[in-house]
Write a protein that holds these residues in place. Structure first.
Motif, PDB file in Angstrom:
ATOM      1  N   CYS A 108      -1.122  13.417  14.833  1.00 54.28           N
ATOM      2  CA  CYS A 108      -1.054  13.791  13.420  1.00 54.28           C
ATOM      3  C   CYS A 108      -0.551  15.219  13.240  1.00 54.28           C
ATOM      4  O   CYS A 108       0.275  15.489  12.366  1.00 54.28           O
ATOM      5  CB  CYS A 108      -2.427  13.635  12.751  1.00 54.28           C
ATOM      6  N   THR A 124       1.263  13.471  -1.672  1.00 51.63           N
ATOM      7  CA  THR A 124      -0.059  12.872  -1.597  1.00 51.63           C
ATOM      8  C   THR A 124      -0.286  12.039  -2.853  1.00 51.63           C
ATOM      9  O   THR A 124      -0.118  12.516  -3.965  1.00 51.63           O
ATOM     10  CB  THR A 124      -1.165  13.933  -1.463  1.00 51.63           C
ATOM     11  N   GLU A 128      -8.625  11.124  -1.033  1.00 50.29           N
ATOM     12  CA  GLU A 128      -9.046  11.417   0.329  1.00 50.29           C
ATOM     13  C   GLU A 128     -10.135  10.440   0.766  1.00 50.29           C
ATOM     14  O   GLU A 128     -11.058  10.142   0.018  1.00 50.29           O
ATOM     15  CB  GLU A 128      -9.578  12.841   0.431  1.00 50.29           C
ATOM     16  N   PHE A 131     -13.591   9.961   6.637  1.00 56.36           N
ATOM     17  CA  PHE A 131     -13.910   9.011   7.688  1.00 56.36           C
ATOM     18  C   PHE A 131     -15.326   9.238   8.197  1.00 56.36           C
ATOM     19  O   PHE A 131     -15.809  10.381   8.228  1.00 56.36           O
ATOM     20  CB  PHE A 131     -12.905   9.146   8.841  1.00 56.36           C
ATOM     21  N   ASN A 134     -15.550  11.868  10.755  1.00 53.53           N
ATOM     22  CA  ASN A 134     -14.826  13.077  10.360  1.00 53.53           C
ATOM     23  C   ASN A 134     -15.261  14.292  11.180  1.00 53.53           C
ATOM     24  O   ASN A 134     -14.439  15.151  11.507  1.00 53.53           O
ATOM     25  CB  ASN A 134     -15.015  13.348   8.867  1.00 53.53           C
ATOM     26  N   VAL A 145      -4.748  15.428   9.520  1.00 50.73           N
ATOM     27  CA  VAL A 145      -5.281  14.076   9.336  1.00 50.73           C
ATOM     28  C   VAL A 145      -5.473  13.795   7.849  1.00 50.73           C
ATOM     29  O   VAL A 145      -5.065  12.747   7.344  1.00 50.73           O
ATOM     30  CB  VAL A 145      -6.601  13.890  10.115  1.00 50.73           C
ATOM     31  N   LYS A 146      -6.059  14.739   7.140  1.00 52.10           N
ATOM     32  CA  LYS A 146      -6.296  14.575   5.696  1.00 52.10           C
ATOM     33  C   LYS A 146      -4.979  14.386   4.940  1.00 52.10           C
ATOM     34  O   LYS A 146      -4.837  13.466   4.131  1.00 52.10           O
ATOM     35  CB  LYS A 146      -7.046  15.801   5.154  1.00 52.10           C
ATOM     36  N   GLN A 149      -3.354  11.013   5.751  1.00 53.23           N
ATOM     37  CA  GLN A 149      -4.109   9.919   5.135  1.00 53.23           C
ATOM     38  C   GLN A 149      -3.819   9.858   3.640  1.00 53.23           C
ATOM     39  O   GLN A 149      -3.585   8.784   3.087  1.00 53.23           O
ATOM     40  CB  GLN A 149      -5.609  10.105   5.391  1.00 53.23           C
ATOM     41  N   ILE A 154      -1.019   7.425   7.541  1.00 52.67           N
ATOM     42  CA  ILE A 154      -1.998   6.903   8.495  1.00 52.67           C
ATOM     43  C   ILE A 154      -3.181   6.325   7.746  1.00 52.67           C
ATOM     44  O   ILE A 154      -3.381   6.606   6.566  1.00 52.67           O
ATOM     45  CB  ILE A 154      -2.503   7.993   9.477  1.00 52.67           C
ATOM     46  N   ASN A 155      -3.959   5.533   8.467  1.00 50.16           N
ATOM     47  CA  ASN A 155      -5.225   5.059   7.917  1.00 50.16           C
ATOM     48  C   ASN A 155      -6.213   4.953   9.069  1.00 50.16           C
ATOM     49  O   ASN A 155      -5.904   5.285  10.197  1.00 50.16           O
ATOM     50  CB  ASN A 155      -5.052   3.733   7.166  1.00 50.16           C
ATOM     51  N   GLY A 156      -7.386   4.477   8.755  1.00 52.42           N
ATOM     52  CA  GLY A 156      -8.432   4.405   9.771  1.00 52.42           C
ATOM     53  C   GLY A 156      -8.268   3.213  10.696  1.00 52.42           C
ATOM     54  O   GLY A 156      -7.303   2.447  10.620  1.00 52.42           O
ATOM     55  N   PHE A 162     -11.771   7.032  12.058  1.00 53.84           N
ATOM     56  CA  PHE A 162     -10.427   7.471  12.408  1.00 53.84           C
ATOM     57  C   PHE A 162     -10.191   7.449  13.916  1.00 53.84           C
ATOM     58  O   PHE A 162      -9.081   7.244  14.368  1.00 53.84           O
ATOM     59  CB  PHE A 162     -10.148   8.877  11.854  1.00 53.84           C
TER      60      PHE A 162
END
Length: 182
Positions: A108, A124, A128, A131, A134, A145-146, A149, A154-156, A162
Motif C-alpha cells: 500500500c 476518496t 473510512e 479494520f 487496525n 492503507v486508509k 481503502q 483496496i479492501n479487507g 486487513f
C-alpha cells in the motif's frame, strides 16, 4: 475478452481480466510458460517492477547501492528507478529486501508513492473502514492503507480484517495495479 495466456487462473476469475490486461501491457509476466502462479507471494522486487512499469517506466540513468541488489541483476533498473523516484527507501540495514515477500501494508505504501509519482490523483469517495486489526497496521503505513481503502483501491480480507502483515499475492497485486491504470 482476450484469451488467457495462463492456464492457472480458473480459481482466480476475480483477477483474471486484470492479470491479462497487465500481461498485454508488458507489466507482468508468468513464472513460466502458461503459469502465472496467482497465489504465490509477490516479492518486493516484483512489486517494484510492476509499479515502475505501470507508472512511468524505467529511468536508465537511475542508480542505487542496496547491498542485496547486484547491478547485473534483472531487478536493478527497476529498483534503482523506484529508489530515485522515492517509491522505495529500503531497510535500515542497507538492503532493499528484494527477494522478501511484500506485506499488504508495504505494498500500500509503495502503491501510493508510485501513483503520486505517476501523477495519478486518487479521489476518496468511500467512508473510512476501521479494520478490526487496525492496531496491527504499522504507523508508517496507516495513512496509505486508509487512503487506498477510501478510494476503493483496496479492501479487507473478510471479517473486517486487513491483515497488514500478510503477504500480497501476485493476483491481488495485479488486481490493484490494473485498477489504477488505463
Amino acid at each position: 475478452k482476450p484469451a488467457a495466456p495462463f492456464g492457472d487462473l480458473t480459481a482466480h476469475l476475480w483477477a483474471e481480466e486484470s492479470i491479462i490486461k497487465l500481461y498485454n501491457k508488458g507489466i507482468v509476466n508468468g513464472k513460466s510458460e502458461g503459469i502465472f502462479a496467482p497465489e504465490d507471494g509477490l516479492t518486493r522486487a516484483e512489486a517494484v517492477k510492476m509499479l515502475v512499469l505501470a507508472f512511468g517506466g524505467v529511468d536508465s540513468n537511475a542508480e542505487c547501492d542496496f547491498e542485496d541488489v547486484d547491478r547485473a541483476s534483472w531487478m536493478y533498473p527497476y529498483i534503482a528507478t523506484a529508489f530515485e523516484k522515492g517509491i522505495i527507501k529500503g531497510y535500515e540495514n542497507g538492503n532493499a529486501g528484494a527477494d522478501d515477500n511484500i506485506t499488504r501494508e508495504d505494498f500500500c505504501v509503495m502503491i501510493l508513492r508510485a501513483a503520486d509519482n505517476g501523477g495519478i490523483i486518487l479521489e476518496t469517495s468511500l467512508n473510512e473502514i476501521v479494520f478490526s486489526d487496525n492496531e496491527d497496521i504499522s504507523l508508517y503505513a496507516k495513512e496509505s492503507v486508509k487512503t487506498l481503502q477510501m478510494t476503493g483501491v483496496i479492501n479487507g480480507m473478510g471479517e473486517n480484517r486487513f491483515l497488514p502483515q500478510a503477504h500480497t499475492t501476485r493476483a491481488q497485486a495485479a488486481k490493484i495495479v490494473s485498477g489504477l491504470i488505463n
